[in-house]
Design a protein around this motif. Structure first.
Motif, short mmCIF file in Angstrom:
data_model
loop_
_atom_site.label_atom_id
_atom_site.label_comp_id
_atom_site.label_asym_id
_atom_site.label_seq_id
_atom_site.Cartn_x
_atom_site.Cartn_y
_atom_site.Cartn_z
N GLN A 1 102.38 -59.53 2.52
CA GLN A 1 103.72 -60.12 2.33
C GLN A 1 103.77 -61.55 2.87
OE1 GLN A 1 106.24 -57.18 4.17
NE2 GLN A 1 106.17 -55.84 2.37
N TRP A 2 103.13 -61.77 4.02
CA TRP A 2 103.08 -63.14 4.58
C TRP A 2 102.30 -64.06 3.64
CZ3 TRP A 2 98.47 -65.65 6.10
CH2 TRP A 2 98.64 -66.86 6.77
N ARG A 3 101.14 -63.56 3.13
CA ARG A 3 100.36 -64.38 2.20
C ARG A 3 101.21 -64.81 1.00
NH1 ARG A 3 96.26 -62.06 -1.42
NH2 ARG A 3 98.12 -60.91 -2.05
N GLU A 4 102.02 -63.86 0.49
CA GLU A 4 102.89 -64.19 -0.65
C GLU A 4 103.95 -65.22 -0.25
OE1 GLU A 4 102.32 -63.04 -3.90
OE2 GLU A 4 100.51 -62.63 -2.77
N ARG A 5 104.52 -65.08 0.95
CA ARG A 5 105.51 -66.07 1.41
C ARG A 5 104.86 -67.45 1.54
NH1 ARG A 5 107.49 -61.65 4.43
NH2 ARG A 5 106.21 -62.07 6.25
N MET A 6 103.63 -67.46 2.03
CA MET A 6 102.93 -68.74 2.19
C MET A 6 102.63 -69.36 0.82
SD MET A 6 102.78 -69.27 5.43
CE MET A 6 101.70 -70.68 5.53
N MET A 7 102.30 -68.52 -0.14
CA MET A 7 102.02 -69.02 -1.50
C MET A 7 103.26 -69.68 -2.11
SD MET A 7 98.95 -68.42 -2.38
CE MET A 7 98.06 -67.61 -3.61
N ASP A 8 104.43 -69.18 -1.70
CA ASP A 8 105.69 -69.69 -2.28
C ASP A 8 106.21 -70.96 -1.62
OD1 ASP A 8 105.88 -67.65 -4.12
OD2 ASP A 8 107.06 -66.36 -2.81
N LEU A 9 105.68 -71.29 -0.44
CA LEU A 9 106.23 -72.41 0.33
C LEU A 9 106.17 -73.73 -0.42
CD1 LEU A 9 104.75 -72.04 3.91
CD2 LEU A 9 107.05 -71.45 3.12
N ALA B 1 102.65 -74.99 12.27
CA ALA B 1 101.21 -75.24 12.40
C ALA B 1 100.34 -73.98 12.43
CB ALA B 1 100.96 -76.07 13.65
N ALA B 2 100.77 -72.94 13.16
CA ALA B 2 99.92 -71.74 13.26
C ALA B 2 99.72 -71.13 11.88
CB ALA B 2 100.54 -70.72 14.22
N ASP B 3 100.80 -71.08 11.10
CA ASP B 3 100.71 -70.51 9.75
C ASP B 3 99.75 -71.34 8.88
OD1 ASP B 3 102.99 -68.32 9.57
OD2 ASP B 3 103.78 -70.01 10.71
N TYR B 4 99.85 -72.66 8.98
CA TYR B 4 99.01 -73.51 8.13
C TYR B 4 97.54 -73.44 8.56
CZ TYR B 4 103.62 -75.37 6.94
OH TYR B 4 104.92 -75.49 6.55
N LEU B 5 97.31 -73.35 9.88
CA LEU B 5 95.92 -73.25 10.37
C LEU B 5 95.23 -72.03 9.77
CD1 LEU B 5 96.04 -73.93 14.25
CD2 LEU B 5 94.93 -75.30 12.51
#
Ligand SMILES: N[C@@H](CCC(=O)N[C@@H](CS)C(=O)NCC(=O)O)C(=O)O
Length: 239
Positions: free
Chosen positions: A215-223, A182-186
């Protein structure tokens, strides 16, 4: 019944940029739930007439209706606790901490993103919605979109707002720890919002590939099979 997610559409039906609707989309994907996506305009809210909300996202499923992105997280955890990648929020203590992330994301970080992309956002919105959106938001900002849109001021706000995220993400891959929740998606809802409507980077003229937040933004883009990366952007769709 197949769950239905009502969400905002832009000038082209493929443009779905609402940060709050993205939270709901990502939360559904986290649970492995396929939903029918139904578009809505700011100036035609008839698709959500069946409920008591004037905003999207709204989720309707066999268990009822959830009318706010955060309530959608809670609804999904209540009714599909272990589906897909498991809980979004976790226990009461985790939820109490998440409340801080929500306030930080919406009241500190989002302002920077909004000032970065305000005019691009207006252009991505459906023409029928622009007058409504402009007057509603200008009343809130206390200035015109043209004054509010200011990349330099935006990057100043974001530089500060990104500090706690960088500090956290230097030590763990996701805000929620080893895996996103949830924190990541928020927080990511605002990154993908800006990414879809504008080509202006929140990080500056050049992005540092070694930056833990990049790097986190890229990981989130890949989810979830790259759902965010695959989302059509305004710059890819003719005016
Ligand atoms: N608290 C809501 C906020 C949702 C929200 O503001 N949605 C916008 C679209 S991005 C909306 O539907 N606005 C309708 C309006 O301003 O008339 C949530 O987190 O779901």
């Amino acid at each position: 019944m197949t769950p239905v997610l009502y969400e905002l559409r832009g000038r082209d039906d493929r443009l779905r940029f609402s940060p709050f609707c993205w939270r709901a989309r990502l939360a559904l994907a986290h649970k492995g739930i396929e939903a029918e996506l139904v578009p809505m305009l700011f100036t035609d809210k008839s698709p959500i007439d069946f409920c008591d909300s004037t905003t999207v996202p709204v989720l309707k499923d066999a268990h009822g209706v959830a009318m706010d992105s955060y309530d959608i997280f809670k609804h999904l955890d209540a009714h599909y606790p272990n589906a897909g990648n498991g809980p979004l929020i976790g226990d009461a203590q985790a939820q109490a901490r998440l409340n801080f992330v929500k306030v930080y994301a919406e009241q500190v970080m989002a302002v920077g993103f909004f000032r970065l992309v305000a005019l691009d956002l207006l252009a991505a919105i459906h023409p029928d919605d622009r007058e409504y959106f402009r007057s509603a938001r200008e009343a809130r900002f206390g200035m015109s979109f043209e004054e509010f849109h200011n990349v330099e001021i935006a990057r100043g706000i974001l530089d500060s707002a990104f500090k706690p995220l960088r500090g956290l993400l230097a030590n763990q891959p996701f805000m929620d720890g080893d895996a996103p929740a949830a924190a990541d998606y928020l927080v990511f809802g605002f990154f993908i919002w800006a990414h879809i409507v504008s080509d202006t980077s929140p990080f500056g003229e050049t992005e540092d590939a070694g930056d833990p937040l990049v790097q986190w933004r890229e990981r989130m883009m890949d989810l979830h099979d790259g759902m965010a990366r695959k989302a059509p952007r305004a710059s890819e769709i003719a005016q």
